[in-house]
Design a protein around this motif. Structure first.
Motif, PDB file in Angstrom:
ATOM      1  N   ALA A   1       5.783   4.102   1.729  1.00 15.45           N
ATOM      2  CA  ALA A   1       6.566   5.027   2.331  1.00 15.45           C
ATOM      3  C   ALA A   1       7.320   4.783   3.568  1.00 15.45           C
ATOM      4  CB  ALA A   1       5.455   6.238   2.802  1.00 15.45           C
ATOM      5  N   GLU A   2       6.667   3.445   4.222  1.00 13.66           N
ATOM      6  CA  GLU A   2       7.612   3.120   5.499  1.00 13.66           C
ATOM      7  C   GLU A   2       8.808   2.478   5.033  1.00 13.66           C
ATOM      8  OE1 GLU A   2       7.029   0.139   9.178  1.00 13.66           O
ATOM      9  OE2 GLU A   2       5.268   0.542   7.970  1.00 13.66           O
TER      10      GLU A   2
ATOM     11  N   THR B   1      10.213   2.915   2.079  1.00 12.67           N
ATOM     12  CA  THR B   1      11.222   4.086   1.650  1.00 12.67           C
ATOM     13  C   THR B   1      12.058   4.764   2.564  1.00 12.67           C
ATOM     14  OG1 THR B   1       9.766   4.318  -0.438  1.00 12.67           O
ATOM     15  CG2 THR B   1      11.461   5.983   0.025  1.00 12.67           C
TER      16      THR B   1
ATOM     17  N   SER C   1       0.850  -1.153   0.061  1.00  8.14           N
ATOM     18  CA  SER C   1       0.040  -0.105   0.034  1.00  8.14           C
ATOM     19  C   SER C   1       0.988   1.276   0.055  1.00  8.14           C
ATOM     20  CB  SER C   1      -0.960   0.246   1.188  1.00  8.14           C
ATOM     21  OG  SER C   1      -0.167   0.176   2.370  1.00  8.14           O
ATOM     22  N   PHE C   2       0.213   2.550  -0.123  1.00  4.05           N
ATOM     23  CA  PHE C   2       0.828   3.643  -0.152  1.00  4.05           C
ATOM     24  C   PHE C   2       1.664   3.809   1.062  1.00  4.05           C
ATOM     25  CE2 PHE C   2       1.604   8.175   0.461  1.00  4.05           C
ATOM     26  CZ  PHE C   2       2.426   8.639  -0.895  1.00  4.05           C
ATOM     27  N   SER C   3       1.052   3.407   2.459  1.00  6.87           N
ATOM     28  CA  SER C   3       1.847   3.812   3.650  1.00  6.87           C
ATOM     29  C   SER C   3       2.989   2.865   3.834  1.00  6.87           C
ATOM     30  CB  SER C   3       0.820   3.726   4.669  1.00  6.87           C
ATOM     31  OG  SER C   3       0.409   2.356   4.656  1.00  6.87           O
ATOM     32  N   GLU C   4       2.619   1.542   3.422  1.00  7.50           N
ATOM     33  CA  GLU C   4       3.872   0.613   3.492  1.00  7.50           C
ATOM     34  C   GLU C   4       4.980   1.020   2.607  1.00  7.50           C
ATOM     35  OE1 GLU C   4       1.418  -3.407   4.542  1.00  7.50           O
ATOM     36  OE2 GLU C   4       1.836  -2.889   2.489  1.00  7.50           O
TER      37      GLU C   4
END
Length: 104
Positions: free
Chosen positions: A56-57, A59, A51-54
């Motif tokens: 970002a995490e 990265t 997902s986008f949040s995963e």
């Protein structure tokens, strides 16, 4: 004169992004050599469907893949080797890994 302000803002944005990239790179390099607490790591089952949040995490903080210990000796593969011991000036010694592998 309007372009000078825009160019200055773009230049400052570029500098901020380069500094952020350097900080993230240093953080990843440090975590590669100094593992974090086992309870605070992110280990996704698959990197394909994040997902986008995963994403970002991953990265910002990276992932911590499992590390495995060798359970075979080089002689099991038909390779010649010798055990090596390094001694320091203050009488500390480091033995080669091959001598400490226990067969299971």
């Amino acid at each position: 004169m309007k372009y000078n302000g825009l160019l200055l803002k773009l230049f400052l944005l570029f500098i901020v992004l380069v500094v952020l990239f350097c900080v993230i790179s240093i953080y990843h390099a440090y975590n590669f050599t100094h593992p974090r607490n086992k309870f605070l790591v992110f280990r996704p089952r698959s990197m394909d469907n994040l997902s986008f949040s995963e994403l970002a995490e991953v990265t910002l903080f990276g992932v911590s893949p499992l590390k495995y210990k060798a359970k075979i000796l080089p002689s099991d593969l038909g390779l010649k080797y010798e055990n090596v011991t390094f001694k320091s000036t203050d009488n500390l010694s480091i033995n080669s890994l091959a001598s400490e592998i226990s067969k299971k």
